[in-house]
Scaffold this motif. Structure first.
Motif, PDB file in Angstrom:
ATOM      1  N   ALA A   1      25.951 -63.619 -12.678  1.00  0.00           N
ATOM      2  CA  ALA A   1      27.298 -63.183 -13.110  1.00  0.00           C
ATOM      3  C   ALA A   1      28.148 -63.687 -13.681  1.00  0.00           C
ATOM      4  O   ALA A   1      29.169 -63.517 -14.942  1.00  0.00           O
ATOM      5  CB  ALA A   1      27.573 -62.757 -12.176  1.00  0.00           C
ATOM      6  N   ASP A   2      27.646 -65.407 -13.701  1.00  0.00           N
ATOM      7  CA  ASP A   2      28.350 -66.555 -14.493  1.00  0.00           C
ATOM      8  C   ASP A   2      28.017 -67.146 -15.843  1.00  0.00           C
ATOM      9  O   ASP A   2      28.080 -68.069 -16.873  1.00  0.00           O
ATOM     10  CB  ASP A   2      28.550 -67.523 -13.976  1.00  0.00           C
TER      11      ASP A   2
ATOM     12  N   PRO B   1      26.627 -67.191 -19.853  1.00  0.00           N
ATOM     13  CA  PRO B   1      27.525 -66.598 -21.297  1.00  0.00           C
ATOM     14  C   PRO B   1      26.956 -64.747 -21.055  1.00  0.00           C
ATOM     15  O   PRO B   1      25.920 -64.796 -22.158  1.00  0.00           O
ATOM     16  CB  PRO B   1      27.075 -67.606 -21.665  1.00  0.00           C
TER      17      PRO B   1
ATOM     18  N   ASP C   1      27.166 -61.701 -23.133  1.00  0.00           N
ATOM     19  CA  ASP C   1      26.497 -61.533 -24.952  1.00  0.00           C
ATOM     20  C   ASP C   1      25.376 -62.308 -24.864  1.00  0.00           C
ATOM     21  O   ASP C   1      24.397 -61.418 -25.829  1.00  0.00           O
ATOM     22  CB  ASP C   1      27.575 -61.308 -25.507  1.00  0.00           C
ATOM     23  N   GLN C   2      25.416 -63.470 -25.064  1.00  0.00           N
ATOM     24  CA  GLN C   2      23.978 -63.903 -25.300  1.00  0.00           C
ATOM     25  C   GLN C   2      23.224 -64.071 -24.294  1.00  0.00           C
ATOM     26  O   GLN C   2      21.959 -64.029 -25.205  1.00  0.00           O
ATOM     27  CB  GLN C   2      24.522 -65.537 -25.889  1.00  0.00           C
TER      28      GLN C   2
ATOM     29  N   GLU D   1      21.493 -61.171 -25.464  1.00  0.00           N
ATOM     30  CA  GLU D   1      20.188 -61.176 -26.736  1.00  0.00           C
ATOM     31  C   GLU D   1      19.442 -61.157 -25.845  1.00  0.00           C
ATOM     32  O   GLU D   1      18.294 -61.692 -26.033  1.00  0.00           O
ATOM     33  CB  GLU D   1      21.057 -62.314 -27.679  1.00  0.00           C
ATOM     34  N   GLY D   2      19.515 -62.622 -25.811  1.00  0.00           N
ATOM     35  CA  GLY D   2      18.425 -63.545 -24.817  1.00  0.00           C
ATOM     36  C   GLY D   2      17.544 -62.765 -24.358  1.00  0.00           C
ATOM     37  O   GLY D   2      15.889 -62.279 -24.050  1.00  0.00           O
TER      38      GLY D   2
ATOM     39  N   ARG E   1      26.056 -53.263 -20.999  1.00  0.00           N
ATOM     40  CA  ARG E   1      25.469 -53.187 -22.084  1.00  0.00           C
ATOM     41  C   ARG E   1      24.574 -53.522 -23.337  1.00  0.00           C
ATOM     42  O   ARG E   1      24.382 -53.649 -24.504  1.00  0.00           O
ATOM     43  CB  ARG E   1      25.882 -54.902 -21.918  1.00  0.00           C
TER      44      ARG E   1
ATOM     45  N   TRP F   1      19.870 -67.736 -17.024  1.00  0.00           N
ATOM     46  CA  TRP F   1      21.224 -67.754 -18.016  1.00  0.00           C
ATOM     47  C   TRP F   1      22.152 -68.043 -17.125  1.00  0.00           C
ATOM     48  O   TRP F   1      22.650 -66.883 -15.940  1.00  0.00           O
ATOM     49  CB  TRP F   1      21.261 -66.306 -18.780  1.00  0.00           C
TER      50      TRP F   1
ATOM     51  N   ASP G   1      25.977 -70.276 -16.927  1.00  0.00           N
ATOM     52  CA  ASP G   1      26.782 -71.519 -17.707  1.00  0.00           C
ATOM     53  C   ASP G   1      27.287 -72.682 -16.996  1.00  0.00           C
ATOM     54  O   ASP G   1      27.145 -73.243 -17.411  1.00  0.00           O
ATOM     55  CB  ASP G   1      27.958 -70.764 -17.975  1.00  0.00           C
TER      56      ASP G   1
ATOM     57  N   ASN H   1      18.481 -70.291 -20.664  1.00  0.00           N
ATOM     58  CA  ASN H   1      19.928 -69.605 -21.249  1.00  0.00           C
ATOM     59  C   ASN H   1      19.318 -70.295 -22.720  1.00  0.00           C
ATOM     60  O   ASN H   1      20.202 -70.384 -24.302  1.00  0.00           O
ATOM     61  CB  ASN H   1      21.213 -71.079 -22.216  1.00  0.00           C
TER      62      ASN H   1
ATOM     63  N   THR I   1      32.344 -66.716 -21.379  1.00  0.00           N
ATOM     64  CA  THR I   1      32.272 -68.110 -21.952  1.00  0.00           C
ATOM     65  C   THR I   1      31.085 -67.324 -22.860  1.00  0.00           C
ATOM     66  O   THR I   1      30.750 -66.344 -22.959  1.00  0.00           O
ATOM     67  CB  THR I   1      31.147 -68.674 -20.592  1.00  0.00           C
TER      68      THR I   1
ATOM     69  N   MET J   1      22.430 -69.538 -28.710  1.00  0.00           N
ATOM     70  CA  MET J   1      22.084 -67.618 -28.930  1.00  0.00           C
ATOM     71  C   MET J   1      23.150 -67.436 -30.282  1.00  0.00           C
ATOM     72  O   MET J   1      22.323 -66.200 -30.922  1.00  0.00           O
ATOM     73  CB  MET J   1      22.153 -67.896 -27.676  1.00  0.00           C
TER      74      MET J   1
ATOM     75  N   ARG K   1      36.645 -51.303 -24.039  1.00  0.00           N
ATOM     76  CA  ARG K   1      35.842 -51.082 -23.312  1.00  0.00           C
ATOM     77  C   ARG K   1      36.778 -50.767 -22.118  1.00  0.00           C
ATOM     78  O   ARG K   1      36.683 -49.598 -21.435  1.00  0.00           O
ATOM     79  CB  ARG K   1      34.399 -51.409 -23.299  1.00  0.00           C
TER      80      ARG K   1
END
Lengths: 478, 292
Positions: A269-270, A272, A274-275, A278-279, A311, A422, A424, A444, B4, B9, B219
């Protein structure tokens, strides 16, 4: 109305494709003794691209003999620095002809041109460059007191998902170490391996050092079963890998297997977020999910599950599915009719078992083999879609509550090729990584490759390593 | 907890969006869109009334020999010159945007910054481009930065407020995201990358990060805020990539001057050259387009 819709942007480079290809044996193109040919098809159009020679036992035997002769006559005796020159020459030729090879790879296999252009071909060249540099420094790959010696004739069998790249992974270290090769490309994607044979010929590689035999599983079996082959390197399905291991047991043949996977891709949950998305997208939709190390099991922390699903649902709508030769295509064609049927069957089982299917809404092209980017929610650990390798653009999403549960679920599979994490928090990343039973753990990031980095599996994902100094040792006698 | 951002990426993603191939009809549509969304800008110490009049003329009719080329969205100038631009653009669709709040550093007292804003509005500015106090932000005084934006927004009333984050001075994508979230919560109509006055201006990864903040905010709250990229956008190719970033992060409905702006000066000339090239098949020299 769309105000900024991308117009078609097809790659215009033409790849020369012959009407018919023979076998590449002893430095020459020869007709198969079987007299048989088969078609290779463009999976995006269902059109036949070329007729390909079908190698039977006799042809495989000819290829192995040529490889043995070249091994004894030239290759094992050549100064290592001279071997390197040939390998560098091949690397440069791949770079020079990169656009053409990318088009060929895309036409024969269905993958988006942006991937063959930016990933497959440059990385294939990089492997040749990397191992060319090793050829005269092999003692540094050995343990103290060991002398680097080649193994002999290597039989190499490569899959259809990264045809040129997998050939490069196998050829480059084998050549650098002084072995000669019989390469068997996959039935559905032989064209770039044949182009590579032509490149080797033009690079004046001594005849017989590289031989290419095309065919199906029986051709591969003949190569594996040939008495004068010293080493088998196989990338493909776990089922075939097991058969190969049975058949080579007790023969003294060296063996490396790079097999299937059902990689856990863990998102905390922590992360990043959006990235991480993407991953995840890269992990499962890259090359239509025809990736043995695909992050096909997404394990998400329960508190972030809803957010991730929202997302991801939005994100897959922006993926562009269609003509693989279009530079803006993100999701290309499924490699073959057979593979498409397999994907459909497994997706059907997921629906039947009660999982919820989410797909990108797009119109599939009328011709060709296509499957929309998809994922399942409400997946249980016992579902087939959570256990079996789908090898398509289909992701299964499961949840966990604690880091321990994430590790437990991630490792609860017969496979162990790759995994992703993933978060942070660096300390959590490192902590989780050391408990994952997988050959590669990406933190990450996902699908990062480099010739200097070893790649390979645990358990039913195979054994042996390709890439780096580790990959070298697989082609040296010790 | 603040969202964050992972730099590796993010930059990969931005890089892949920059590789979208924009050709033929898409390129023509994109160039027209980029012109429609442009804040044609002059922000130099030597700006004069004459210079601003000339800029306004170009803003209205970018290329007289290509009558179907649309006007730009706005001109963006220093507050003192607002009356001149207002006069030159009276009765047209082109808006007058004024920088304010002690642009570009923002390092004046709050009274001075507010007075600066109010005087630009009194002179007729339709839009205000304010700067945040980066010193306060980097020192961790987020509340202060937030409250200042709220105060400027209150001073603006119905006047459109763009909040410049000066991302080149924020030091990390995490900070860009935090500043974006903060400005949106404080009521910014637009968030804007840069003043154009520091070494690093708008970049693709920064634009992606700001789009993600705008998307998440919409959103969460239902309010759609806009993005303005500014500084260093000089080529058609860059402009096309920003359109791609908006389209693939926020969606096509954001591709309107109400929600997207490009702050630029020399970009317009390159867009016109590329536009004519798409129409005629060949490039015309720079002298075939009015300078400014």
């Amino acid at each position: 109305m769309a105000i900024f819709e991308y117009a078609p942007a097809p790659e215009t480079t033409q790849a020369a494709i012959r009407e018919q290809y023979g076998l590449f044996i002893d430095g020459k193109w020869t007709a198969p003794r079987t007299g048989q040919y088969f078609d290779t098809v463009n999976p995006a159009t269902e059109e036949t691209l070329a007729r390909i020679a079908y190698a039977g036992e006799e042809d495989v035997d000819r290829a192995v003999r040529a490889a043995r002769k070249a091994y004894d006559k030239y290759w094992r005796k050549m100064r290592p620095a001279d071997r390197a020159k040939y390998i560098y020459r091949i690397a440069r030729a791949i770079t020079e002809r990169s656009r053409e090879l990318a088009v060929l790879e895309t036409m024969d296999g269905g993958k988006p041109i942006k991937e063959s252009r930016d990933f497959d071909v440059p990385l294939a060249a990089a492997h040749f460059f990397y191992y060319a540099g090793w050829a005269d420094k092999l003692e540094w790959a050995m343990r103290a007191g060991e002398e680097p010696k080649p193994i002999g004739v290597a039989g190499q069998i490569v899959p259809w998902n990264f045809p040129l790249l997998m050939a490069a992974w196998k050829l480059a270290p084998a050549l650098a170490c002084g072995n000669t090769i019989v390469l068997k490309p996959a039935e559905t994607t032989p064209l770039t391996a044949l182009a590579l044979a032509q490149i080797a010929a033009e690079a004046d590689l001594p005849p017989g050092v590289l031989n290419v035999v095309t065919g199906d599983g029986a051709t591969g079996a003949a190569l594996v079963g040939h008495q004068d082959v010293d080493k088998i390197a196989f990338t493909g399905s776990t089922e075939v890998g097991k058969a190969i291991q049975r058949s080579t047991a007790g023969t003294g043949k060296r063996l490396t297997l790079e097999l299937g996977g059902k990689a856990a891709h863990i998102v905390f949950a922590d992360a990043p977020m959006d990235q991480a998305i993407e991953g995840v997208v890269n992990g499962i939709y890259f090359n239509q999910g025809h990736v043995c190390c695909a992050g096909s099991r997404l394990l998400v922390e329960e508190s972030a599950h809803e957010e991730i699903v929202v997302r991801l649902t939005d994100r897959i709508q922006t993926l562009r599915l269609g003509n693989p030769l279009d530079k803006n295509t993100d999701v290309g064609a499924i490699n073959s009719k057979m593979q498409l049927d397999k994907i459909k069957e497994l997706v059907g089982s997921g629906v039947d078992e009660g999982a919820t299917l989410v797909q990108q809404s797009c119109v599939l092209p009328e011709r060709g083999y296509f499957f929309p980017a998809s994922f399942f929610t409400n997946v249980q650990q016992s579902h087939r879609i959570a256990r079996e390798e789908i090898f398509g653009p289909v992701l299964s999403i499961l949840t966990f509550r604690t880091p321990e549960e994430a590790v437990e679920k991630a490792n609860n599979t017969p496979y162990g090729l790759s995994a992703g994490i993933w978060t942070d928090k660096g300390s959590k990343n490192m902590y989780i990584a050391q408990y994952l039973r997988a050959g590669v753990v990406w933190c990450n990031t996902f699908n990062q490759f480099d010739p200097s980095s070893p790649f390979g599996g645990y358990r039913e994902s195979g054994f042996g390593r390709e890439g780096g100094v580790h990959g070298l040792r697989e082609y040296l006698a010790h | 907890m603040s969202v964050t951002v992972d730099a590796v990426m993010l930059e990969t993603r931005a890089g892949s969006l920059a590789k979208r191939s924009i050709k033929t009809t898409t390129k023509v549509a994109g160039i027209r869109l980029a012109i429609q969304c442009m804040d044609l800008t002059t922000l130099e110490g030597k700006d004069s009334e004459g210079r601003v009049r000339s800029l306004c003329a170009k803003a209205l009719h970018p290329a007289p020999h290509l009558p179907d080329v649309p006007s730009v969205a706005a001109v963006c100038i220093y507050p003192n010159l607002v009356p001149v631009a207002k006069e030159a653009l009276r009765g047209t669709s082109v808006k007058v945007a004024s920088v304010a709040t002690a642009f570009p550093s923002g390092l004046s007292s709050m009274e001075v910054r507010l007075a600066d804003t109010l005087s630009a509005i009194a002179a007729g500015a339709d839009e205000i481009d304010m700067v945040i106090d980066r010193g306060a932000f980097l020192a961790g005084r987020y509340r202060e930065v937030h409250d200042e934006i709220v105060a400027v927004k209150a001073a603006c009333g119905p006047v459109h407020l763009k909040v410049i984050l000066e991302t080149g001075e924020l030091g990390s994508y995490d900070a860009v995201r935090r500043a974006s979230d903060l400005a949106l919560e404080a009521g910014a109509d637009f968030i804007k990358t840069s003043t154009g006055k520091v070494g690093t201006n708008a970049t693709f990864p920064v634009a992606v990060t700001m789009c993600e903040a705008i998307r998440d905010y919409a959103r969460r709250t239902g309010r759609r805020a806009g993005l303005k990229v500014a500084g260093g956008v000089r080529t058609t190719k860059q402009a096309m990539t920003y359109l791609v970033i908006i389209k693939e992060t926020l969606g096509e409905s954001w591709l309107t001057p109400d929600l997207f702006r490009i702050g630029a000066s020399s970009l317009l000339d390159d867009l016109l050259m590329q536009y004519e090239k798409e129409l005629t098949g060949h490039y015309a020299g720079r002298d075939y387009f009015p300078m400014d």
